[in-house]
Scaffold this motif. Sequence first.
Motif, PDB file in Angstrom:
ATOM      1  N   CYS A  91      -4.815  -1.340 -15.059  1.00 45.60           N
ATOM      2  CA  CYS A  91      -3.761  -1.753 -14.136  1.00 45.60           C
ATOM      3  C   CYS A  91      -3.177  -3.079 -14.610  1.00 45.60           C
ATOM      4  O   CYS A  91      -3.915  -4.063 -14.777  1.00 45.60           O
ATOM      5  N   VAL A  92      -1.859  -3.124 -14.798  1.00 38.93           N
ATOM      6  CA  VAL A  92      -1.183  -4.284 -15.380  1.00 38.93           C
ATOM      7  C   VAL A  92      -0.216  -4.848 -14.342  1.00 38.93           C
ATOM      8  O   VAL A  92       0.789  -4.209 -14.009  1.00 38.93           O
ATOM      9  N   HIS A  93      -0.511  -6.022 -13.836  1.00 38.26           N
ATOM     10  CA  HIS A  93       0.240  -6.601 -12.718  1.00 38.26           C
ATOM     11  C   HIS A  93       1.569  -7.218 -13.143  1.00 38.26           C
ATOM     12  O   HIS A  93       1.906  -7.291 -14.327  1.00 38.26           O
ATOM     13  N   GLY A  94       2.314  -7.711 -12.152  1.00 36.59           N
ATOM     14  CA  GLY A  94       3.624  -8.275 -12.402  1.00 36.59           C
ATOM     15  C   GLY A  94       3.711  -9.782 -12.200  1.00 36.59           C
ATOM     16  O   GLY A  94       2.720 -10.460 -11.951  1.00 36.59           O
ATOM     17  N   PHE A  95       4.924 -10.287 -12.287  1.00 32.48           N
ATOM     18  CA  PHE A  95       5.256 -11.700 -12.093  1.00 32.48           C
ATOM     19  C   PHE A  95       5.793 -11.870 -10.668  1.00 32.48           C
ATOM     20  O   PHE A  95       6.635 -11.072 -10.232  1.00 32.48           O
ATOM     21  N   PRO A  96       5.347 -12.872  -9.927  1.00 35.76           N
ATOM     22  CA  PRO A  96       4.453 -13.972 -10.281  1.00 35.76           C
ATOM     23  C   PRO A  96       3.059 -13.807  -9.676  1.00 35.76           C
ATOM     24  O   PRO A  96       2.408 -14.805  -9.367  1.00 35.76           O
ATOM     25  N   THR A  97       2.613 -12.587  -9.481  1.00 34.47           N
ATOM     26  CA  THR A  97       1.383 -12.362  -8.737  1.00 34.47           C
ATOM     27  C   THR A  97       0.203 -12.079  -9.666  1.00 34.47           C
ATOM     28  O   THR A  97       0.060 -12.738 -10.684  1.00 34.47           O
ATOM     29  N   ALA A  98      -0.641 -11.099  -9.362  1.00 31.12           N
ATOM     30  CA  ALA A  98      -1.884 -10.947 -10.126  1.00 31.12           C
ATOM     31  C   ALA A  98      -2.516  -9.604  -9.812  1.00 31.12           C
ATOM     32  O   ALA A  98      -1.930  -8.763  -9.124  1.00 31.12           O
ATOM     33  N   SER A  99      -3.735  -9.404 -10.294  1.00 36.08           N
ATOM     34  CA  SER A  99      -4.429  -8.137 -10.099  1.00 36.08           C
ATOM     35  C   SER A  99      -4.632  -7.809  -8.621  1.00 36.08           C
ATOM     36  O   SER A  99      -4.791  -6.634  -8.261  1.00 36.08           O
ATOM     37  N   TRP A 100      -4.610  -8.812  -7.766  1.00 38.35           N
ATOM     38  CA  TRP A 100      -4.729  -8.603  -6.318  1.00 38.35           C
ATOM     39  C   TRP A 100      -3.663  -7.623  -5.809  1.00 38.35           C
ATOM     40  O   TRP A 100      -3.850  -6.963  -4.790  1.00 38.35           O
ATOM     41  N   ASP A 101      -2.555  -7.510  -6.520  1.00 44.50           N
ATOM     42  CA  ASP A 101      -1.499  -6.571  -6.141  1.00 44.50           C
ATOM     43  C   ASP A 101      -2.017  -5.149  -5.979  1.00 44.50           C
ATOM     44  O   ASP A 101      -1.395  -4.334  -5.281  1.00 44.50           O
ATOM     45  N   TRP A 102      -3.137  -4.827  -6.637  1.00 43.36           N
ATOM     46  CA  TRP A 102      -3.645  -3.455  -6.632  1.00 43.36           C
ATOM     47  C   TRP A 102      -4.696  -3.217  -5.545  1.00 43.36           C
ATOM     48  O   TRP A 102      -5.242  -2.109  -5.462  1.00 43.36           O
ATOM     49  N   HIS A 103      -4.976  -4.211  -4.708  1.00 48.57           N
ATOM     50  CA  HIS A 103      -6.147  -4.093  -3.827  1.00 48.57           C
ATOM     51  C   HIS A 103      -6.009  -2.960  -2.804  1.00 48.57           C
ATOM     52  O   HIS A 103      -7.018  -2.349  -2.431  1.00 48.57           O
ATOM     53  N   LEU A 104      -4.802  -2.657  -2.346  1.00 46.20           N
ATOM     54  CA  LEU A 104      -4.646  -1.585  -1.365  1.00 46.20           C
ATOM     55  C   LEU A 104      -4.813  -0.207  -2.001  1.00 46.20           C
ATOM     56  O   LEU A 104      -5.165   0.761  -1.320  1.00 46.20           O
ATOM     57  N   LEU A 105      -4.573  -0.114  -3.296  1.00 44.68           N
ATOM     58  CA  LEU A 105      -4.754   1.147  -4.022  1.00 44.68           C
ATOM     59  C   LEU A 105      -6.163   1.276  -4.601  1.00 44.68           C
ATOM     60  O   LEU A 105      -6.567   2.373  -5.006  1.00 44.68           O
ATOM     61  N   TRP A 106      -6.891   0.176  -4.657  1.00 46.62           N
ATOM     62  CA  TRP A 106      -8.142   0.108  -5.392  1.00 46.62           C
ATOM     63  C   TRP A 106      -9.152   1.191  -4.999  1.00 46.62           C
ATOM     64  O   TRP A 106      -9.682   1.894  -5.888  1.00 46.62           O
ATOM     65  N   LEU A 135       2.292  -2.377  -2.410  1.00 47.94           N
ATOM     66  CA  LEU A 135       1.972  -3.176  -1.231  1.00 47.94           C
ATOM     67  C   LEU A 135       2.777  -2.747  -0.008  1.00 47.94           C
ATOM     68  O   LEU A 135       2.301  -2.848   1.120  1.00 47.94           O
ATOM     69  N   GLU A 136       3.989  -2.280  -0.234  1.00 46.45           N
ATOM     70  CA  GLU A 136       4.876  -1.902   0.867  1.00 46.45           C
ATOM     71  C   GLU A 136       4.644  -0.477   1.349  1.00 46.45           C
ATOM     72  O   GLU A 136       4.841  -0.172   2.535  1.00 46.45           O
ATOM     73  N   ALA A 137       4.262   0.402   0.444  1.00 46.51           N
ATOM     74  CA  ALA A 137       3.988   1.806   0.782  1.00 46.51           C
ATOM     75  C   ALA A 137       2.773   2.270  -0.015  1.00 46.51           C
ATOM     76  O   ALA A 137       2.881   3.153  -0.877  1.00 46.51           O
ATOM     77  N   PRO A 138       1.607   1.695   0.227  1.00 46.60           N
ATOM     78  CA  PRO A 138       0.443   2.001  -0.620  1.00 46.60           C
ATOM     79  C   PRO A 138       0.008   3.462  -0.574  1.00 46.60           C
ATOM     80  O   PRO A 138      -0.368   4.020  -1.603  1.00 46.60           O
ATOM     81  N   LYS A 139       0.053   4.091   0.591  1.00 44.26           N
ATOM     82  CA  LYS A 139      -0.373   5.493   0.681  1.00 44.26           C
ATOM     83  C   LYS A 139       0.545   6.393  -0.134  1.00 44.26           C
ATOM     84  O   LYS A 139       0.088   7.273  -0.876  1.00 44.26           O
ATOM     85  N   GLU A 140       1.856   6.175   0.006  1.00 48.63           N
ATOM     86  CA  GLU A 140       2.820   6.992  -0.711  1.00 48.63           C
ATOM     87  C   GLU A 140       2.765   6.736  -2.219  1.00 48.63           C
ATOM     88  O   GLU A 140       2.904   7.659  -3.029  1.00 48.63           O
ATOM     89  N   THR A 141       2.560   5.476  -2.588  1.00 47.59           N
ATOM     90  CA  THR A 141       2.472   5.128  -4.008  1.00 47.59           C
ATOM     91  C   THR A 141       1.232   5.749  -4.634  1.00 47.59           C
ATOM     92  O   THR A 141       1.296   6.331  -5.727  1.00 47.59           O
ATOM     93  N   LEU A 142       0.100   5.639  -3.945  1.00 45.50           N
ATOM     94  CA  LEU A 142      -1.135   6.241  -4.456  1.00 45.50           C
ATOM     95  C   LEU A 142      -0.992   7.750  -4.562  1.00 45.50           C
ATOM     96  O   LEU A 142      -1.399   8.347  -5.570  1.00 45.50           O
ATOM     97  N   ALA A 143      -0.387   8.369  -3.558  1.00 50.26           N
ATOM     98  CA  ALA A 143      -0.218   9.821  -3.587  1.00 50.26           C
ATOM     99  C   ALA A 143       0.653  10.243  -4.769  1.00 50.26           C
ATOM    100  O   ALA A 143       0.347  11.224  -5.463  1.00 50.26           O
ATOM    101  N   ALA A 144       1.743   9.500  -5.019  1.00 49.66           N
ATOM    102  CA  ALA A 144       2.624   9.840  -6.142  1.00 49.66           C
ATOM    103  C   ALA A 144       1.923   9.641  -7.471  1.00 49.66           C
ATOM    104  O   ALA A 144       2.115  10.423  -8.410  1.00 49.66           O
ATOM    105  N   PHE A 145       1.091   8.618  -7.551  1.00 47.66           N
ATOM    106  CA  PHE A 145       0.362   8.360  -8.793  1.00 47.66           C
ATOM    107  C   PHE A 145      -0.694   9.440  -9.038  1.00 47.66           C
ATOM    108  O   PHE A 145      -0.813   9.968 -10.150  1.00 47.66           O
ATOM    109  N   LEU A 146      -1.458   9.785  -8.011  1.00 41.91           N
ATOM    110  CA  LEU A 146      -2.507  10.796  -8.178  1.00 41.91           C
ATOM    111  C   LEU A 146      -1.910  12.175  -8.426  1.00 41.91           C
ATOM    112  O   LEU A 146      -2.471  12.973  -9.191  1.00 41.91           O
TER     113      LEU A 146
END
Length: 310
Positions: free
Chosen positions: A36-51, A276-287
């Motif tokens: 998982c490769v995070h963005g600017f200006p945040t960090a790996s914490w961005d993935w915590h809802l999908l983790w 972060l804004e739509a974690p369930k939908e994002t995870l579903a699309a990724f899986l």
Amino acid sequence: MEEFAEWRALGRRHTHRGHQIFWRDGGGGPADTLLCVHGFPTASWDWHLLWPGLCARFARVIAPDMIGFGFSAKPRDYDYSIADQADIHENLLRAQGIGRVHLLAHDYGDTVAQELLARDADRRAAGDSSLVIESVCLLNGGLFPETHRARLVQRLLASPVGPLLSTLTTEGSFGRSLAAVFGPDTRPDADAQRQFWLLWCTRHGHRNAHKLLGYMAERRRHRERWVGALREAVVPLRLIDGVLDPVSGGHMAQRYRELIPNPDVVELPVGHYPQLEAPKETLAAFLEFHSARVAPNGIPSGDGVAGGES
């Protein structure tokens, strides 16, 4: 804030050019490794809802804070570049004995993923299978410099006044700027804003903003290599895009459709941070992407790199 503190407490450390890189390690799923490769200006914490969902799917999930970000080192006298950030990820994977990996990237991390994908193509051409990228899923990011609508503050930070402006950034100004790229109905609450600020300013990281923003010029300079990596990819690709993002929203997704063969695009009615804004939908699309288009061994299923609109 308890979960935020736990995220940091459970982190591991990797040394890169004499500097400490924070990274999270998880997993437990049936197979495969995900980076998982995070963005600017945040960090790996961005993935915590999908983790939890990612760890249930993959045997190993790795998420570093790149140098200059989050809980990693933030040296002032340092040549920050996309190539160096790509080195961090590759070196970490090799140190962990990982030779095959899937990518999930966002924002600045998309550009790092493009460089990693270009290197993967170089290795394949040379018959080198020491590190193989098996698939790439991208969230909102500046994939094409011509569609990246940088915010005023980003343009100022990348200008000659950038060094001064970096030192003058306050929690309030930072929070307002970041919230503006979220969707109008999915903006971060006060706790999330505080977490973003702590990730940015810890170890005085905000003073390096003007240096980190050099990636915008790099995107223009290396456009042929990085856009070419997407156009010529031999692995499955998917773009999940929050179309309300003023920086890399629906207009960027449209450019993706124009330039990338057989584009696989999922659009969500949110802003710049779908995870972060739509974690369930994002995870579903990724899986769903991995279920439908990526076989367990990383070989494209069905019609290879060909995709379709979702």
